[in-house]
Design an enzyme around this catalytic site. Structure first.
Site, PDB file in Angstrom:
ATOM      1  CB  SER A   4     -16.291  20.662  11.021  1.00 31.81           C
ATOM      2  OG  SER A   4     -16.951  20.952   9.687  1.00 31.81           O
ATOM      3  CD  GLU A   6      -8.885  20.793   5.365  1.00 34.72           C
ATOM      4  OE1 GLU A   6      -9.929  20.311   4.920  1.00 34.72           O
ATOM      5  OE2 GLU A   6      -8.289  21.511   4.691  1.00 34.72           O
ATOM      6  CG  ASP A  98      -0.881  14.849  -7.086  1.00 39.27           C
ATOM      7  OD1 ASP A  98      -1.814  15.773  -7.327  1.00 39.27           O
ATOM      8  OD2 ASP A  98      -0.030  15.329  -6.632  1.00 39.27           O
ATOM      9  CG  PHE A 200      -5.008  27.900  -1.291  1.00 39.24           C
ATOM     10  CD1 PHE A 200      -3.834  27.117  -1.506  1.00 39.24           C
ATOM     11  CD2 PHE A 200      -5.202  28.523  -0.167  1.00 39.24           C
ATOM     12  CE1 PHE A 200      -3.053  27.099  -0.333  1.00 39.24           C
ATOM     13  CE2 PHE A 200      -4.455  28.217   1.038  1.00 39.24           C
ATOM     14  CZ  PHE A 200      -3.562  27.534   0.845  1.00 39.24           C
ATOM     15  CG  HIS A 249     -14.885  21.594   6.720  1.00 39.80           C
ATOM     16  ND1 HIS A 249     -14.504  20.902   8.151  1.00 39.80           N
ATOM     17  CD2 HIS A 249     -13.903  21.447   6.301  1.00 39.80           C
ATOM     18  CE1 HIS A 249     -13.696  20.264   8.004  1.00 39.80           C
ATOM     19  NE2 HIS A 249     -13.090  20.562   7.021  1.00 39.80           N
TER      20      HIS A 249
END
Length: 278
Positions: A4, A6, A98, A200, A249
């Site tokens: 998959s 993103e 958040d 990240f 993914h």
């Protein structure tokens, strides 16, 4: 092997064309679904929805839309689900994001998941952290929270990226020992930019192996970053697959070059052309 992808919603017309080029390149790999991100605070929920609905219409690939606690209110849930359902989108990735202020927002991911389930969502994917979540006190509390998300209606876990396959396999074993047996999909981040990957990782509390810290600056100096990125991503995927995890993914960052090359390196060849042009 189950693949998959993103994507994230484009923020300009030019970036929209970039995304569509990426989708056209990766759709022939026949992903089981694609996901569309939403910002942690939910400020771009409208663009997430627009992007998800467009992809569902044009790519004919199942779409899983990200929803955060701050991107929808309990009163707005039914309308959101109805709009998505009209576009054929019934799968979601439910995340806390958040912390949203005010009584109108969902105050936890479990409340959000329960509302999605009660609203008729077909699949509800949730995030899993092979490296302990920065907000978690310890592994027992993290696993208890995952159980609560499953009780609320979660159907699949998609892991945060990590740089070491052994970390994912240990996480799989922790889940198993805790009696958690819903499908586990491994998040894979092909490193298109080492600086961005470090950003990240630092934001998510993902440890950066010393060997990668040494290797990537050297590869950058020699113009070999792409080669090293492919080697690291392929080795990671091979190791998690050898450990029995076949659902991958791939976080594309709306770039197709490395994800496409990675799929082919893993023996996952293109199967069909995209059914509808932009």
């Amino acid at each position: 092997m189950d693949i998959s992808f993103e994507y994230f919603p484009p923020r300009s017309l030019a970036r929209s064309f970039d995304l569509w080029d990426c989708v056209k390149t990766l759709s022939p790999f026949d992903p089981s679904f694609v996901s569309v991100t939403c910002s942690a605070g939910g400020s771009d929920a409208d663009t997430t929805e627009d992007c998800a609905r467009t992809l569902a219409d044009r790519s004919r690939t199942p779409v899983s839309a990200h929803v955060t606690a701050g991107s929808v209110t309990p009163d707005g849930m039914a309308d959101m689900l109805e709009r998505y359902a009209k576009a054929g989108v019934r799968d979601f990735v439910a995340l806390r994001g958040d912390r949203a202020p005010g009584a109108e927002s969902f105050q936890s991911s479990t409340a959000l998941i329960k509302a999605l389930r009660e609203g008729g969502a077909h699949a509800i994917r949730v995030g899993g952290y092979p490296d302990l979540h920065p907000d978690a006190q310890n592994w027992p509390s993290a696993l208890d929270w995952m159980k609560a998300k499953i009780d609320a209606g979660a159907t699949e876990i998609v892991t945060q990226f990590t740089f070491e396959a052994e970390t994912v396999l240990r996480y799989r074993d922790r889940l198993s020992r805790a009696g958690i047996d819903i499908p586990l999909r491994v998040g894979v981040l092909p490193i298109t930019s080492w600086a961005r990957a470090m950003t990240f990782a630092n934001a998510c509390g993902v440890p950066i192996p010393v060997d990668l810290q040494l290797a990537f600056p050297h590869a950058l100096r020699n113009g070999d970053e792409h080669v090293l990125s492919m080697a690291v991503a392929t080795e990671f995927c091979d190791e998690v697959r050898q450990g029995g995890l076949e659902q991958l993914h791939i976080y594309t960052l709306n770039r197709s070059e490395l994800p496409s090359a990675l799929c082919q390196a893993l023996g996952h060849t293109p199967r069909k052309a995209l059914s509808k042009a932009a």
